[in-house]
Design a protein around this motif. Sequence first.
Motif, mmCIF file in Angstrom:
data_model
loop_
_atom_site.group_PDB
_atom_site.id
_atom_site.type_symbol
_atom_site.label_atom_id
_atom_site.label_comp_id
_atom_site.label_asym_id
_atom_site.label_seq_id
_atom_site.Cartn_x
_atom_site.Cartn_y
_atom_site.Cartn_z
ATOM 1 N N GLY A 1 43.942 61.761 62.393
ATOM 2 C CA GLY A 1 44.110 60.770 63.457
ATOM 3 C C GLY A 1 44.823 61.248 64.693
ATOM 4 O O GLY A 1 45.056 60.464 65.607
ATOM 5 N N ALA B 1 41.802 55.213 65.260
ATOM 6 C CA ALA B 1 43.124 54.588 65.224
ATOM 7 C C ALA B 1 43.281 53.589 66.360
ATOM 8 O O ALA B 1 43.798 52.474 66.167
ATOM 9 C CB ALA B 1 44.206 55.659 65.296
ATOM 10 N N GLY B 2 42.826 53.951 67.547
ATOM 11 C CA GLY B 2 42.894 53.039 68.677
ATOM 12 C C GLY B 2 42.089 51.779 68.447
ATOM 13 O O GLY B 2 42.520 50.672 68.800
ATOM 14 N N ARG B 3 40.932 51.927 67.844
ATOM 15 C CA ARG B 3 40.078 50.768 67.562
ATOM 16 C C ARG B 3 40.750 49.826 66.557
ATOM 17 O O ARG B 3 40.702 48.597 66.714
ATOM 18 C CB ARG B 3 38.741 51.276 67.006
ATOM 19 C CG ARG B 3 37.731 50.196 66.671
ATOM 20 C CD ARG B 3 37.021 49.681 67.904
ATOM 21 N NE ARG B 3 36.075 48.640 67.585
ATOM 22 C CZ ARG B 3 34.827 48.608 68.048
ATOM 23 N NH1 ARG B 3 34.397 49.552 68.865
ATOM 24 N NH2 ARG B 3 34.019 47.612 67.731
ATOM 25 N N ALA C 1 49.793 61.558 69.804
ATOM 26 C CA ALA C 1 48.848 60.470 69.541
ATOM 27 C C ALA C 1 49.574 59.142 69.411
ATOM 28 O O ALA C 1 49.111 58.117 69.924
ATOM 29 C CB ALA C 1 48.063 60.770 68.276
ATOM 30 N N ARG C 2 50.718 59.154 68.712
ATOM 31 C CA ARG C 2 51.471 57.909 68.557
ATOM 32 C C ARG C 2 51.899 57.360 69.916
ATOM 33 O O ARG C 2 51.809 56.160 70.173
ATOM 34 C CB ARG C 2 52.703 58.128 67.671
ATOM 35 C CG ARG C 2 53.587 56.895 67.607
ATOM 36 C CD ARG C 2 54.427 56.793 66.355
ATOM 37 N NE ARG C 2 55.272 57.937 66.120
ATOM 38 C CZ ARG C 2 56.032 58.071 65.025
ATOM 39 N NH1 ARG C 2 56.021 57.122 64.087
ATOM 40 N NH2 ARG C 2 56.783 59.135 64.854
ATOM 41 N N ASP D 1 34.513 57.193 71.087
ATOM 42 C CA ASP D 1 34.486 55.735 70.937
ATOM 43 C C ASP D 1 33.189 55.259 70.289
ATOM 44 O O ASP D 1 33.173 54.221 69.607
ATOM 45 C CB ASP D 1 34.647 55.056 72.298
ATOM 46 C CG ASP D 1 36.076 55.127 72.823
ATOM 47 O OD1 ASP D 1 36.967 55.510 72.047
ATOM 48 O OD2 ASP D 1 36.278 54.819 74.008
ATOM 49 N N LEU E 1 41.597 59.823 66.431
ATOM 50 C CA LEU E 1 42.415 59.108 67.411
ATOM 51 C C LEU E 1 41.671 57.892 67.942
ATOM 52 O O LEU E 1 42.266 56.821 68.125
ATOM 53 C CB LEU E 1 42.773 60.061 68.554
ATOM 54 C CG LEU E 1 43.652 59.502 69.662
ATOM 55 C CD1 LEU E 1 44.982 58.998 69.124
ATOM 56 C CD2 LEU E 1 43.884 60.556 70.740
ATOM 57 N N LEU F 1 43.953 49.386 66.096
ATOM 58 C CA LEU F 1 45.022 48.673 66.797
ATOM 59 C C LEU F 1 44.458 47.580 67.686
ATOM 60 O O LEU F 1 45.018 46.477 67.762
ATOM 61 C CB LEU F 1 45.851 49.663 67.614
ATOM 62 C CG LEU F 1 46.646 50.697 66.807
ATOM 63 C CD1 LEU F 1 47.307 51.704 67.742
ATOM 64 C CD2 LEU F 1 47.685 50.027 65.929
ATOM 65 N N GLU F 2 43.356 47.858 68.372
ATOM 66 C CA GLU F 2 42.726 46.850 69.228
ATOM 67 C C GLU F 2 42.309 45.625 68.420
ATOM 68 O O GLU F 2 42.352 44.499 68.929
ATOM 69 C CB GLU F 2 41.499 47.436 69.919
ATOM 70 C CG GLU F 2 41.804 48.438 71.020
ATOM 71 C CD GLU F 2 40.536 49.089 71.560
ATOM 72 O OE1 GLU F 2 39.427 48.644 71.156
ATOM 73 O OE2 GLU F 2 40.648 50.026 72.366
ATOM 74 N N LEU G 1 48.840 55.886 71.599
ATOM 75 C CA LEU G 1 48.280 54.694 70.964
ATOM 76 C C LEU G 1 49.030 53.422 71.318
ATOM 77 O O LEU G 1 48.448 52.338 71.338
ATOM 78 C CB LEU G 1 48.252 54.882 69.439
ATOM 79 C CG LEU G 1 47.184 55.842 68.922
ATOM 80 C CD1 LEU G 1 47.426 56.168 67.453
ATOM 81 C CD2 LEU G 1 45.788 55.265 69.117
ATOM 82 N N VAL H 1 52.193 52.001 64.218
ATOM 83 C CA VAL H 1 51.644 53.350 64.065
ATOM 84 C C VAL H 1 52.610 54.208 63.254
ATOM 85 O O VAL H 1 53.732 54.481 63.696
ATOM 86 C CB VAL H 1 51.390 54.021 65.428
ATOM 87 C CG1 VAL H 1 50.775 55.404 65.218
ATOM 88 C CG2 VAL H 1 50.483 53.160 66.309
#
Length: 239
Positions: free
Chosen positions: A12, A21-23, A44-45, A210, A18, A25-26, A48, A54
């Motif tokens: 991640g 992980a963003g998806r 990355a953290r 994405d 990455l 969180l969204e 994000l 995270v």
Amino acid sequence: MNPDDTVIVIGGGSGIGLAVAGRVLEEGGSVVIAGRSRERLEGARTALGPPERVGVVVADVGYRDQLARVFEAAGRVAHVVVTAADLPYGAVRSLTEAAMLRALRSKFMGPLFAVQEASRRMSGGSITLISGIAAARPAPGGILAAGVNGAIESMVKALALEVAPIRVNAVSPGWLDTPIWDGIAGPEERNRRFAAMAERLPLKRIGRTDDVAAAVAFLMASDFVTGTVLHAEGGQLLV
């Protein structure tokens, strides 16, 4: 994605992982990202966003004892996504045993270790692995990528039967604009290849991380899909 869902993303720290992980969180979930580089994971953290959602664990996917630490840190897990890969490229005659073992550990043994750890702790949810276009469209110098990606696609069918009701699927991307190309071709050669491939593809563009994250999100959400390879390659299989 439920607000209390935690997703482990192995790999991640960059690229597809990455983006996944963003998806997550969204969509309201939390993530634990794992990888070999603490510096990359911490970057990355920061990228994000909300630190309380995270978690970071330094671990090499190719070693089960290190993966166990990831699951212990995560606690209750809803989904697992394995995107990590270490795939040396080169002519088959020149490949070393060390290169072969790197590929096997990262993208054959590693996913199996992740399933072993997940199946001990999860009673449902999903595990999503990443294969790749090389399984169907191999290229000279890419024997290791072709071999391990093909293994992933066979693996998910067997695993879906064995660890049910946990769902096991794979996403197979085509060419993506990611840092992995830095090790395959220089910037000029990469841009030349991307332009040529984009011209051939029905959608007239190279894939983005994405695009793959959206496919992973679909598989996490679709609770009647298992043992499937979802192709997210912009029609590359057709040309």
